[in-house]
Every structure is written in C-alpha cells, then in structure tokens.
Motif scaffolding. Structure first.
Motif, PDB file in Angstrom:
ATOM      1  N   GLU A   1      27.667  31.803  29.644  1.00 59.93           N
ATOM      2  CA  GLU A   1      27.038  32.272  31.268  1.00 59.93           C
ATOM      3  C   GLU A   1      28.148  31.384  32.192  1.00 59.93           C
ATOM      4  N   ASN A   2      28.122  30.104  31.893  1.00 58.39           N
ATOM      5  CA  ASN A   2      28.889  29.281  32.861  1.00 58.39           C
ATOM      6  C   ASN A   2      30.451  29.763  33.032  1.00 58.39           C
ATOM      7  N   GLU A   3      30.895  30.069  31.639  1.00 57.20           N
ATOM      8  CA  GLU A   3      32.262  30.469  31.675  1.00 57.20           C
ATOM      9  C   GLU A   3      32.490  31.621  32.340  1.00 57.20           C
ATOM     10  N   ILE A  12      34.754  32.463  35.964  1.00 58.69           N
ATOM     11  CA  ILE A  12      35.811  33.292  35.972  1.00 58.69           C
ATOM     12  C   ILE A  12      35.685  34.455  36.849  1.00 58.69           C
ATOM     13  N   ILE A  13      34.476  34.727  37.164  1.00 62.77           N
ATOM     14  CA  ILE A  13      34.354  35.851  37.996  1.00 62.77           C
ATOM     15  C   ILE A  13      34.426  35.141  39.477  1.00 62.77           C
ATOM     16  N   ASN A  14      33.773  34.052  39.716  1.00 69.36           N
ATOM     17  CA  ASN A  14      34.152  33.372  41.148  1.00 69.36           C
ATOM     18  C   ASN A  14      35.409  33.346  41.418  1.00 69.36           C
ATOM     19  N   VAL A  15      36.344  32.777  40.326  1.00 70.29           N
ATOM     20  CA  VAL A  15      37.734  32.697  40.570  1.00 70.29           C
ATOM     21  C   VAL A  15      38.604  33.929  40.775  1.00 70.29           C
ATOM     22  N   ILE A  38      33.570  41.430  31.524  1.00 69.94           N
ATOM     23  CA  ILE A  38      33.870  41.311  33.292  1.00 69.94           C
ATOM     24  C   ILE A  38      34.393  42.602  33.425  1.00 69.94           C
ATOM     25  N   ASP A  39      33.883  43.119  34.566  1.00 68.19           N
ATOM     26  CA  ASP A  39      34.251  44.535  35.042  1.00 68.19           C
ATOM     27  C   ASP A  39      35.238  43.918  36.578  1.00 68.19           C
ATOM     28  N   LYS A  40      36.338  43.654  36.422  1.00 68.55           N
ATOM     29  CA  LYS A  40      37.212  43.112  37.756  1.00 68.55           C
ATOM     30  C   LYS A  40      37.030  43.911  38.839  1.00 68.55           C
ATOM     31  N   GLU A  41      37.139  45.268  38.623  1.00 63.88           N
ATOM     32  CA  GLU A  41      37.039  46.352  39.671  1.00 63.88           C
ATOM     33  C   GLU A  41      35.470  46.082  40.485  1.00 63.88           C
ATOM     34  N   LYS A  42      34.646  45.991  39.343  1.00 62.82           N
ATOM     35  CA  LYS A  42      33.103  46.013  40.044  1.00 62.82           C
ATOM     36  C   LYS A  42      32.831  44.682  40.767  1.00 62.82           C
ATOM     37  N   ILE A  43      33.316  43.523  40.196  1.00 62.53           N
ATOM     38  CA  ILE A  43      32.926  42.317  40.894  1.00 62.53           C
ATOM     39  C   ILE A  43      33.699  42.057  42.049  1.00 62.53           C
ATOM     40  N   LEU A  44      34.924  42.937  42.306  1.00 64.98           N
ATOM     41  CA  LEU A  44      35.539  42.979  43.719  1.00 64.98           C
ATOM     42  C   LEU A  44      34.866  43.725  44.616  1.00 64.98           C
ATOM     43  N   ARG A  45      34.263  44.818  44.216  1.00 63.63           N
ATOM     44  CA  ARG A  45      33.370  45.667  45.383  1.00 63.63           C
ATOM     45  C   ARG A  45      32.165  44.863  45.786  1.00 63.63           C
ATOM     46  N   SER A  46      31.535  44.119  44.748  1.00 61.64           N
ATOM     47  CA  SER A  46      30.252  43.464  44.982  1.00 61.64           C
ATOM     48  C   SER A  46      30.477  42.134  45.923  1.00 61.64           C
ATOM     49  N   PRO A  47      29.464  41.939  46.792  1.00 58.66           N
ATOM     50  CA  PRO A  47      29.551  40.698  47.735  1.00 58.66           C
ATOM     51  C   PRO A  47      29.671  39.414  47.311  1.00 58.66           C
TER      52      PRO A  47
END
Length: 467
Positions: free
Chosen positions: A414-416, A420-423, A457-466
């Motif tokens: 979960e931490n990893e 990665i999402i935050n970065v 991790i869905d890169k496109e999804k996380i970039l659309r989310s706040p």
C-alpha cells in the motif's frame, strides 16, 4: 612524437617486479620524452632509489612480491607528496577499493598500451598540479579574515551541506575539473551552478548538457557539432556544446549514461582541448572547464566495464558528494518554508507558513526522491490548502484511516502504491527523462512500468483525480 614531460620535469621511477613489463613501460615512456630514473623490483629498493634521487612520478605495481606491497609504498609516497600511478593486472572492485584508499593519481591495467600509458601520465600530472593549486588556495583562505560569500539559491545549514559548500568555494576559483556525485534529486545541478558562479569564468557561458536525455546517435552531434550534409537530416551546420562553452564551463549532467564510443570521443576532446565537427575537417580549439555529474557509482561502472577508467580519472579530479535529504533532515524546515512561499507566489495562494506539527511530519519521512520529491509534496499541499497555514502533508507513509475513525498501519505494498501514485501526479504522468517518475524514484523505467502494472495503477485515472 609529441613530448609529455611533467610540468617541465620528467624523472620517472618504475616499481615493477616483472622484468618484461617493466622494460616495456620504460621503452614507451622514453619514446614519449620521459626520463627513467630507475626500475625497482621491491619496495625497499624503491625507497633507496627515492632517497638518492627523488622522482617526479612513480609507477608502482599494487601486488609486488615480498613482505611489502605497492600499497605500502604508496602510503610513503603520499607522505612525501610524490605523485604515483598504480599498475595492476585487473581492475575489479577489490583492486579499485585498495587504490581509492591511498588516493592514487592514476591506474594502469596490464597489458599496457602506449596510448593509455601516455594519457594516464598526462592525467596524473594534471591531478597533481591542481591538487597543489587547491591546497595553496585553501591555505590562503584559512589565513584570510574575510567571510565567505553565500552561495545563491542553496538553502540549508546542516553540517554536511556546509562541508560541500566549503569545498565548492575552494575549487571554484581554479580551473580544476569537478565531478558532482549524489542521488537523484539532491541538487547536483545547483552545486554545478555555484561552482561556475564563483569561478573566474562566471562572466562566460555555462552550457548544460543532459546526457541521459540524448539518444546515443545524437550525442556526438550535440557535443561536438556537425557540418551541413554530414548525415541524413543534417540540413544546416550545428555548433556543438563544447564550442558554445568556449571560455566558460560545460556541465555534463548524468555523464554515466553515455555509451562507450562517445566516452572515447569525449576523452579525446578533454585531452587535446579541441573538437572536430561531424563531417568537417577543421580542428577547433576549445577552452572549457568541465563539471560532470552522475547519480551512478562510477567506480562500480568501471569495474563492470561500462565506463572507461581513463575517462573516470580525467573527470574525478575534485569530487563533490551532495548529501541526500535523509542526511540533512535539519534543513527540511528551511526548504519547506522556501518551497511553500515559491509555490504560493506562483498560484496566488495566501500561504503564510507551515505549522510545527506538519514540519515534524516532513522530518519523519525518509524522502527517497530527495529535495525534488519534497518540493512536489509541498506544491501539492499548497494547491490543496484553503487557509493561510499548511497544517498537514500527505506522504506515502501517512497512516490510513478506517470507517470507524481509527488508524491502521499500511502494508508495504500500500505504501509503495501510494508513493508511486504521488510521484506520478507530481510529474504529471511523466515516466522517463529528467524530472520523470523513474528518476525521482531511482528506478529503471522498465522496473517502474512493471511495478505500475503489478500494483494495478491506472495512470490516466489518477491524473484525472484530484489526489
């Protein structure tokens, strides 16, 4: 043949117990204009010769037969300030570690090639001359009562940072080559800026080259230039980075990324101080100071055969190791307040400062992405803030909250995943290249892509989310 005396002096002592190799070295050096003061077969024999006639340089085999080795002799040579080059049949990590401990001026691997021997002699002479100049400058600074100027844009007051900044101020006024070492995101480019800022060349260009961002087929054209029609796509003449930096400084960032062929060409330019554009016949003299930087362990790269030993010694004249953020945690409050104000001004947010509890939270995280990761974290906090004070930060090790309001410890996965999402958010989805997620995380691009897929991790999804 070109003569290669060491600053007008050329007495060389060879300490080698293998008769054929010693005589081959003697022949190579004499043909290049050096004078051999003697050949010793042991440490005791070498010391006797040194007492009778002090040499200007000593070439010494690391693994001499007998009770004393070349390393033992090297310690005495250091005490007497006599430059020396190690001779060895291999360049593995164990040998390099032994060499590093006694700080040699060069390293020659058997069997010897004449070009390598002469190049290493030039490098050793250069290293010895500049070490004397640096020592003279340091002595002058110690005797001076004037305070040192502050290096612009470098924030922090930790002991490890002060040590690096002191070294910057020592080496900057000379023309010595500098190798800036450190993890990705530690601020190596800012150290390079500071070296140029306080150099005699500060009014001349500082030309920066990100070697990691250049395809291998383009790096020669970028560094040395090309003539019109030199290759397909060369529609006009290009002036290379070395020509652009003439009279000033060239900063070769991520020097460990260039291919072996380009390493050989770069070494030749550093030795001869001249370039030829691709497709051209004109030899162009260049007067540049070299600052290189890398996040790789170049000694290990040399041992693995991926980086040229002679180029390593040419660059590694004055190494500066920039500490990681983990090693200067006391600087985090100063850095955090600075970044908060920078990004508040950019966004128009009315941020006045950071609460003490939030600063302590920053100091409890390990910051694998170093200062770059810290800045991205603070930028997110500024964007999400709805008041005048930043009260908390979202770091990958922040505890998760259950529906009942209690906290639980997150798993490593979960931490990893969250880290990665935050970065990725901070990099706006950029994976590779300078400032990309792979660089910040210290991962290979392929490794990061594998982890992204494995962690779902869905890169496109996380970039659309706040976020």
């Amino acid at each position: 043949m070109q003569q290669h005396p060491i600053n007008g002096q050329n007495k060389i002592l060879i300490v080698e117990d293998q008769f054929i190799e010693a005589n081959n070295l003697q022949e190579m050096l004499e043909q290049a204009g050096y004078s051999i003061s003697g050949i010793a077969r042991s440490v005791s024999g070498a010391l006797n010769m040194i007492d009778m006639d002090r040499p200007d340089m000593v070439l010494v085999d690391i693994f001499l037969k007998g009770p004393l080795t070349g390393i033992d002799l090297a310690k005495t040579l250091r005490q007497r300030n006599i430059p020396f080059i190690y001779l060895s049949a291999n360049s593995n990590k164990q040998t390099l570690d032994a060499a590093k401990a006694t700080r040699p001026y060069g390293f020659l691997v058997k069997p010897f090639r004449e070009s390598d021997v002469i190049t290493m002699m030039d490098i050793a002479s250069y290293l010895h001359t500049n070490s004397l100049e640096t020592q003279a400058y340091e002595d002058k600074q110690k005797s001076s009562s004037t305070s040192q100027p502050r290096l612009a844009n470098i924030i922090g007051n930790s002991e490890k940072l002060r040590t690096v900044l002191h070294q910057v101020q020592l080496v900057a006024p000379t023309d010595t080559s500098v190798l800036v070492l450190g993890e990705s995101g530690t601020g190596k480019e800012m150290i390079a800026d500071s070296v140029h800022q306080f150099s005699r060349r500060k009014s001349q260009p500082l030309v920066k080259v990100n070697c990691a961002a250049l395809p291998s087929e383009l790096i020669d054209s970028m560094l040395f230039g090309h003539e019109k029609g030199a290759f397909t796509g060369a529609h006009e003449k290009r002036i290379g980075k070395f020509e652009q930096a003439h009279g000033g400084t060239i900063f070769l960032d991520e020097i460990g990324e260039i291919c072996p062929l380009s390493q050989a060409k770069l070494l030749r330019v550093l030795q001869e101080k001249q370039v030829e554009r691709i497709g051209g016949n004109e030899t162009i003299r260049v007067n540049v100071r070299i600052i290189a930087a890398t996040s790789r362990n170049l000694e290990q790269e040399v041992a693995n055969g991926k980086f040229r030993l002679d180029l390593y010694y040419r660059l590694n004249v004055f190494p500066l190791t920039v500490p990681s953020l983990r090693e200067r945690m006391d600087d985090i409050p100063l850095l955090a307040e600075h970044f908060a104000q920078v990004h508040a001004n950019k966004t128009g947010k009315p941020i006045k400062g950071i609460e003490e509890k939030a600063l302590k939270q920053l100091q409890q995280y390990h910051w694998p992405g170093n200062i770059r990761e810290l800045e991205h974290c603070i930028e997110r906090a500024v964007l999400q803030s709805d008041g005048t004070m930043i009260r908390q930060f979202k770091t990958p090790d922040s505890p998760a909250t259950t529906q009942q309001g209690t906290t639980r410890i997150k798993t490593m996965e979960e931490n990893e995943r969250e880290h990665i999402i935050n970065v990725l958010r901070a990099c706006e989805g950029k994976i590779f290249g300078k400032g990309g997620a792979a660089e910040i995380l210290g991962m290979n691009v392929s490794t990061l892509n594998f982890r992204i897929k494995k962690l779902g991790i869905d890169k496109e999804k996380i970039l659309r989310s706040p976020g």
